[in-house]
Motif scaffolding. Structure first.
Motif, PDB file in Angstrom:
ATOM      1  N   ARG A 161    -144.140  37.854 -79.822  1.00 17.33           N
ATOM      2  CA  ARG A 161    -143.357  39.031 -79.661  1.00 17.33           C
ATOM      3  C   ARG A 161    -143.318  40.614 -80.379  1.00 17.33           C
ATOM      4  NH1 ARG A 161    -143.599  41.392 -74.286  1.00 17.33           N
ATOM      5  NH2 ARG A 161    -142.129  43.121 -73.532  1.00 17.33           N
ATOM      6  N   LEU A 164    -146.379  41.188 -82.159  1.00 18.05           N
ATOM      7  CA  LEU A 164    -146.515  41.735 -81.241  1.00 18.05           C
ATOM      8  C   LEU A 164    -146.225  43.444 -81.474  1.00 18.05           C
ATOM      9  CD1 LEU A 164    -149.431  41.947 -79.719  1.00 18.05           C
ATOM     10  CD2 LEU A 164    -147.959  40.998 -77.441  1.00 18.05           C
ATOM     11  N   ILE A 165    -145.306  43.499 -81.123  1.00 23.27           N
ATOM     12  CA  ILE A 165    -144.780  44.614 -81.403  1.00 23.27           C
ATOM     13  C   ILE A 165    -144.433  45.434 -83.199  1.00 23.27           C
ATOM     14  CG2 ILE A 165    -142.331  45.729 -81.187  1.00 23.27           C
ATOM     15  CD1 ILE A 165    -141.062  43.731 -78.579  1.00 23.27           C
ATOM     16  N   ARG A 167    -147.461  44.949 -85.164  1.00 18.39           N
ATOM     17  CA  ARG A 167    -149.191  45.181 -84.772  1.00 18.39           C
ATOM     18  C   ARG A 167    -149.003  46.221 -84.201  1.00 18.39           C
ATOM     19  NH1 ARG A 167    -152.404  41.056 -82.744  1.00 18.39           N
ATOM     20  NH2 ARG A 167    -150.414  39.773 -82.320  1.00 18.39           N
ATOM     21  N   ALA A 168    -148.465  46.273 -83.103  1.00 20.34           N
ATOM     22  CA  ALA A 168    -148.751  47.981 -82.383  1.00 20.34           C
ATOM     23  C   ALA A 168    -148.225  48.860 -83.066  1.00 20.34           C
ATOM     24  CB  ALA A 168    -147.601  47.403 -80.488  1.00 20.34           C
ATOM     25  N   ASP A 171    -150.137  49.715 -84.800  1.00 23.67           N
ATOM     26  CA  ASP A 171    -152.103  50.726 -84.371  1.00 23.67           C
ATOM     27  C   ASP A 171    -151.406  51.998 -83.830  1.00 23.67           C
ATOM     28  OD1 ASP A 171    -154.356  50.202 -83.690  1.00 23.67           O
ATOM     29  OD2 ASP A 171    -153.951  50.085 -81.502  1.00 23.67           O
ATOM     30  N   ASN A 172    -150.609  52.143 -83.156  1.00 19.31           N
ATOM     31  CA  ASN A 172    -150.522  53.929 -82.269  1.00 19.31           C
ATOM     32  C   ASN A 172    -148.861  53.541 -81.863  1.00 19.31           C
ATOM     33  OD1 ASN A 172    -150.548  55.626 -80.014  1.00 19.31           O
ATOM     34  ND2 ASN A 172    -151.813  54.727 -79.434  1.00 19.31           N
ATOM     35  N   SER A 175    -148.036  55.316 -78.582  1.00 21.03           N
ATOM     36  CA  SER A 175    -147.783  54.061 -77.909  1.00 21.03           C
ATOM     37  C   SER A 175    -146.810  53.556 -77.141  1.00 21.03           C
ATOM     38  CB  SER A 175    -149.230  53.929 -76.877  1.00 21.03           C
ATOM     39  OG  SER A 175    -150.384  54.626 -77.575  1.00 21.03           O
ATOM     40  N   ALA A 176    -146.468  53.048 -78.795  1.00 26.25           N
ATOM     41  CA  ALA A 176    -145.423  52.763 -79.006  1.00 26.25           C
ATOM     42  C   ALA A 176    -143.785  52.613 -77.966  1.00 26.25           C
ATOM     43  CB  ALA A 176    -145.184  51.816 -80.036  1.00 26.25           C
ATOM     44  N   HIS A 177    -143.973  53.836 -78.693  1.00 27.43           N
ATOM     45  CA  HIS A 177    -142.799  54.943 -77.562  1.00 27.43           C
ATOM     46  C   HIS A 177    -142.431  55.349 -76.681  1.00 27.43           C
ATOM     47  CE1 HIS A 177    -139.404  57.742 -77.974  1.00 27.43           C
ATOM     48  NE2 HIS A 177    -140.246  58.385 -77.424  1.00 27.43           N
ATOM     49  N   ALA A 178    -143.430  55.312 -76.404  1.00 25.58           N
ATOM     50  CA  ALA A 178    -144.473  55.291 -74.449  1.00 25.58           C
ATOM     51  C   ALA A 178    -143.766  54.387 -73.289  1.00 25.58           C
ATOM     52  CB  ALA A 178    -145.413  55.544 -73.893  1.00 25.58           C
ATOM     53  N   LEU A 179    -144.082  53.218 -74.488  1.00 24.96           N
ATOM     54  CA  LEU A 179    -143.149  52.027 -73.144  1.00 24.96           C
ATOM     55  C   LEU A 179    -142.047  51.706 -73.768  1.00 24.96           C
ATOM     56  CD1 LEU A 179    -146.825  49.824 -73.852  1.00 24.96           C
ATOM     57  CD2 LEU A 179    -146.371  50.454 -72.072  1.00 24.96           C
ATOM     58  N   GLY A 180    -141.351  52.465 -75.371  1.00 18.06           N
ATOM     59  CA  GLY A 180    -140.208  51.890 -74.446  1.00 18.06           C
ATOM     60  C   GLY A 180    -139.691  50.886 -75.517  1.00 18.06           C
ATOM     61  N   ASP A 305    -141.501  62.540 -79.499  1.00 15.66           N
ATOM     62  CA  ASP A 305    -140.455  63.382 -79.101  1.00 15.66           C
ATOM     63  C   ASP A 305    -140.134  63.818 -77.460  1.00 15.66           C
ATOM     64  OD1 ASP A 305    -143.892  64.397 -76.792  1.00 15.66           O
ATOM     65  OD2 ASP A 305    -142.571  62.545 -77.412  1.00 15.66           O
ATOM     66  N   ARG A 306    -139.257  64.596 -77.948  1.00 15.77           N
ATOM     67  CA  ARG A 306    -137.596  64.667 -76.739  1.00 15.77           C
ATOM     68  C   ARG A 306    -137.617  65.485 -75.403  1.00 15.77           C
ATOM     69  NH1 ARG A 306    -137.356  60.505 -74.164  1.00 15.77           N
ATOM     70  NH2 ARG A 306    -135.191  60.921 -73.461  1.00 15.77           N
TER      71      ARG A 306
END
Lengths: 306, 527
Positions: A161, A164-165, A167-168, A171-172, A175-180, A305-306
């Motif tokens: 995992r 995976l984090i 690589r995530a 990659d983006n 999106s990774a930030h949006a997923l926390g 961005d907050r």
């Protein structure tokens, strides 16, 4: 047969620093950060590794000093690029210049001093095997470590995992930030790991490759490591192949020159670069795979961005 | 619960008595000079599908991001089950039980479907077990997914499914859905509605953002309407008409499209003759022997479920990918299959790809620079002696901006600064500004609000009535019936013959989408 053994041995010693530095940078780039300061971190690792060994009499403590030195510079890089969002390319280049200058200054006192060599570990039973024994099982700790790192990085990146984090994030990062996912923290850790590896690679040069301090002794190996990461399309096993291929062709051309082969020496000197580029381009011809493996956020600054 | 589905009017009121899950009070969010949310209050109850309506830029996305912890409000409070909470990250939102299906995909293209989903779930599940769960859950809800596929190779429809399945696997109490049906077929959407009914029956709350008012009327129990960052109205959508909802959103009436008479018989301007192409990637669709002719003066639409070869067909039409047989694509009588994009543009073609940000426009370049990118080689005078005439490009940008009502906060911004609907108006306006003889548009109004969509569709019809051939590739059947004179259906790389729109029913199109006449005349495919 002693000749072949010694050739194989020198191939391994030539490949190990490249592999160490490159495997660290691979993780850094997989997380989306481009650290062009590998050469700088390596050379500071080389000089402080040498100094640490001189001061304590232990090559192992020297290697630890090298590791710490690489991490220190990497921390600086991380602070500038991740915290202050400085340009990664410019900061990396500056890091190399800083490292080269710093190492030259620190190392002035050590020029010409005899160094302490990292001992070869003989694995009982195996290192006495004929022909392959001493080559494969009579190396120093850092050689084994470099190979273990390739296996470890490959496993972590593609099977866990945490990988995976990483690589995530590469990659983006949005999106990774949006997923926390804490993008900055992941990148800090990757950059520090890269710095530790580059420092060790430098330490290998001054503690095993040629146990002494010579100014500019990294001789561009940091840049070659960076190129290997790209040409290996960010895959650890290809990186291993690339580093050893580069080491092998480099050593073989030495021997060819020594035997007086009728080829211009400039061409022979260029051969390792050519061979490595050609082979790695061939194995990374699959464009779909290359696209999937290239970290899409490489070198891009991230501001949540907050 | 069954009663409410059959008798919606009384149901709407009783649903309002469900337990309050999330309440937002007086939310305000300021971006520079723009107040995106101004004292917004919202109550979401268990067992209720709550519609959030408003035009692009009305502040819906901002509000949703605040509820999901991706943005922090400047003022106002959130309450979860009556207790005040501070949701400062999406992870905290997920921990409370709030799931989100994003409109602009938050997927990782380089990773597989299973890896993408694993990232949103708490750690600990081995990927292999997760793949099994994904297969079963996605089958269960009729949203079939291959867990091992790499997202980069998947079309938008499938990506939307990943978002939905990812959210469902988190077993949330409240699901926020931003335009979930915009890329689904009617059948897929129906399947999703069943899923939503099931979830609400299980006590889940759903916040549903959509521009499709008919579907809001059909499935939502309560609606909050926003305009310019403020809540202007709360209502029961079942009691309203689509027209009255649209009026509340826009603040004025939305006009019906004016079709105008079709131009009398004219020559075909775009012809496809036996166009075939092998797949160009492991997950791409092969195109099989496609025949189609689009005459000047008509709009032909290609319907189909996402991922049946629409993207591949568009790439061949635009010249991003060259056809093997030059004569397979004929533009105004010239065999053009071998020509590149700029050549085809010079022949009078215009192309609008599906993905507006990244494909249709370069996000980091200004609008005027994006104009130069598509029109530098088309003889518009943008390049003189190798030098760019940026003044002309900016005048074009001004012209497109005023002709197509592109709203922006300052002059000539970067493409990424525009909202989705405004960027789409710009990307289409850029092509229409040249009055192309042949226009190919993929998904012209995806994720665009009612007002902007009506404007874009009207422009497409008007262009055809001036004698141009317009080919619209779309997954939105409402849109297709609004604009098209003839309709063809693409299914697994086969294209059905184009039939006059007035003779086609939705049911028949649905069957064609399912592959009814796939490979007509080829024995092994006859269904």
């Amino acid at each position: 047969m002693g000749g072949y053994e010694s050739i194989l041995l020198t191939v391994i010693t030539a490949a190990t620093p490249l592999l160490l530095a490159a495997i660290g940078e691979l993780v850094v780039e997989r997380s989306g950060v481009l650290n062009l300061g590998v050469e700088g971190m390596m050379i500071v690792g080389a000089v402080l590794g040498f100094a640490g060994a001189q001061a304590t009499g232990s090559a192992y403590i020297g290697a630890l000093c090298a590791l710490g030195a690489g991490m220190g510079l990497a921390l600086l890089f991380g602070f500038l690029t991740l915290h202050l969002v400085a340009n990664q390319v410019a900061t990396g280049l500056a890091l190399t210049l800083l490292g080269l200058g710093l190492a030259g200054m620190i190392g002035e006192a050590f020029v010409g001093q005899p160094g302490i060599r990292l001992e070869r570990l003989h694995i009982p039973g195996l290192s006495t095997l004929p022909f392959i024994g001493p080559v494969l099982f009579g190396q120093d700790l850092l050689v084994y470590l470099s190979l273990a790192l390739v296996a470890g990085v490959s496993f972590v990146l593609f099977r866990t995992r945490a990988g995976l984090i990483i690589r995530a994030v590469g990659d983006n990062h949005g999106s990774a930030h949006a997923l926390g996912v804490s993008v900055i923290r992941v990148r800090y850790l990757a950059v520090l790991f890269g710095g530790a590896c580059a420092g060790l690679a430098g330490g290998y040069l001054s503690l095993a490759y040629t146990p002494q301090w010579v100014e500019g002794m990294t001789a561009g190996r940091g840049w070659i490591a960076l190129a290997l990461v790209v040409f290996s399309t960010w895959r650890p096993l290809r990186l291993l192949a690339g580093a050893y291929l580069f080491g092998a062709v480099g050593i073989l051309q030495f021997h060819a020159q020594a035997h007086g082969v009728a080829i211009p020496s400039q061409f022979l000197t260029a051969l390792p670069y050519l061979a490595t580029i050609i082979v790695l381009v061939m194995i990374s011809r699959n464009r779909v795979l290359t696209r999937i493996n290239t970290p899409a956020c490489l070198g891009q600054p991230f501001v949540p961005d907050r | 619960m069954q009663d409410h589905e059959t008798n919606p009017p009384p149901g709407a009121e009783t649903r309002r008595s469900g337990e309050v899950l999330l309440e937002a009070r007086g939310i305000t969010k300021q971006f520079g000079d723009v107040r995106a949310n101004d004292d917004v209050s919202l109550v979401l109850r268990a067992g209720e599908i709550h519609a959030l309506l408003g035009e692009n830029g009305a502040g819906k996305s901002t509000l949703v991001k605040i509820l999901y912890g991706a943005l922090e409000p400047n003022a106002g409070t959130l309450h979860w089950r009556g207790a005040p909470v501070r949701i400062s990250s999406p992870a905290e939102a997920r921990a409370l039980g709030i799931g989100m299906v994003f409109q602009h995909f938050s997927l990782f293209e380089a990773l597989t479907v299973a890896e993408n989903i694993a990232l949103a779930l708490p750690g600990g599940t081995p990927l292999r077990d997760l793949a099994k769960r994904i297969r079963s859950v996605s089958q269960d809800y009729g949203l079939a997914l291959d867990p091992d596929a790499i997202v980069a190779d998947l079309p938008v429809g499938i990506r939307q499914r990943i978002e939905i399945v990812r959210c469902l696997l988190q077993e949330p109490k409240l699901i926020i859905m931003d335009e979930p049906t915009s890329v689904l077929t009617p059948q897929e959407a129906d399947q999703l509605f069943l899923t939503l009914e099931r979830l609400t029956a299980e006590g889940c709350a759903i916040l549903y953002i959509s521009h499709r008012l008919e579907e809001v009327k059909r499935i939502c129990h309560h609606a909050t309407i926003m305009r310019h960052g403020k809540v202007v109205m709360e209502c029961d959508p079942a009691q309203e008409t689509a027209g009255s909802l649209a009026r509340l959103m826009v603040g004025s009436a939305v006009h019906d499209l004016k079709r105008g008479a079709q131009v009398a018989e004219s020559a075909p301007r775009l012809e496809l003759r036996g166009l075939s192409a092998p797949p160009d990637g492991p997950f791409s669709v092969a195109l099989q022997d496609i025949d189609l002719s689009v005459k000047g003066g008509e709009v032909v639409a290609i319907a189909g479920i996402a991922g049946n070869g629409q993207g591949e067909l568009f790439d061949l039409l635009s010249g991003e990918r060259r056809a093997q047989d030059s004569g397979a694509i004929v533009i105004d009588g010239t065999a053009s299959g071998h020509l590149g994009i700029t050549h085809r543009r010079r022949q009078g073609c215009g192309f609008v790809p599906e993905e507006r940000l990244g494909h249709g426009a370069v996000p980091g370049l200004r609008l005027s620079e994006n104009i130069v990118l598509t029109r530098h080689g088309t003889g518009d005078g943008l390049v003189r002696g190798g030098m760019l005439d940026m003044g002309l490009a900016r005048r074009m940008e001004q012209r497109i901006k005023s002709n197509f009502d592109v709203r922006m906060s300052h002059d000539d911004p970067e493409a990424r600064a525009l909202s989705g609907g405004n960027l789409q108006k710009f990307v289409i306006g850029r092509e229409l500004d040249r009055t192309p003889g042949v226009l190919v548009v993929n998904q012209p109004t995806w994720g665009v609000d009612a007002g902007a969509a009506a404007l874009i569709r009207q422009e497409l019809i008007d262009l055809s009535r001036q004698g141009s051939a317009v080919l619209v590739i779309s997954q939105d059947l409402d849109e297709i019936f609004e604009v098209a004179d003839r309709i063809a259906v693409i299914s697994r790389g086969h294209l059905s013959p184009a039939e006059p729109a007035v003779q086609l029913t939705r049911e028949r199109i649905g069957l064609l989408m399912g592959g009814l006449e796939e490979g007509q005349g080829k024995a092994h495919h006859a269904a």
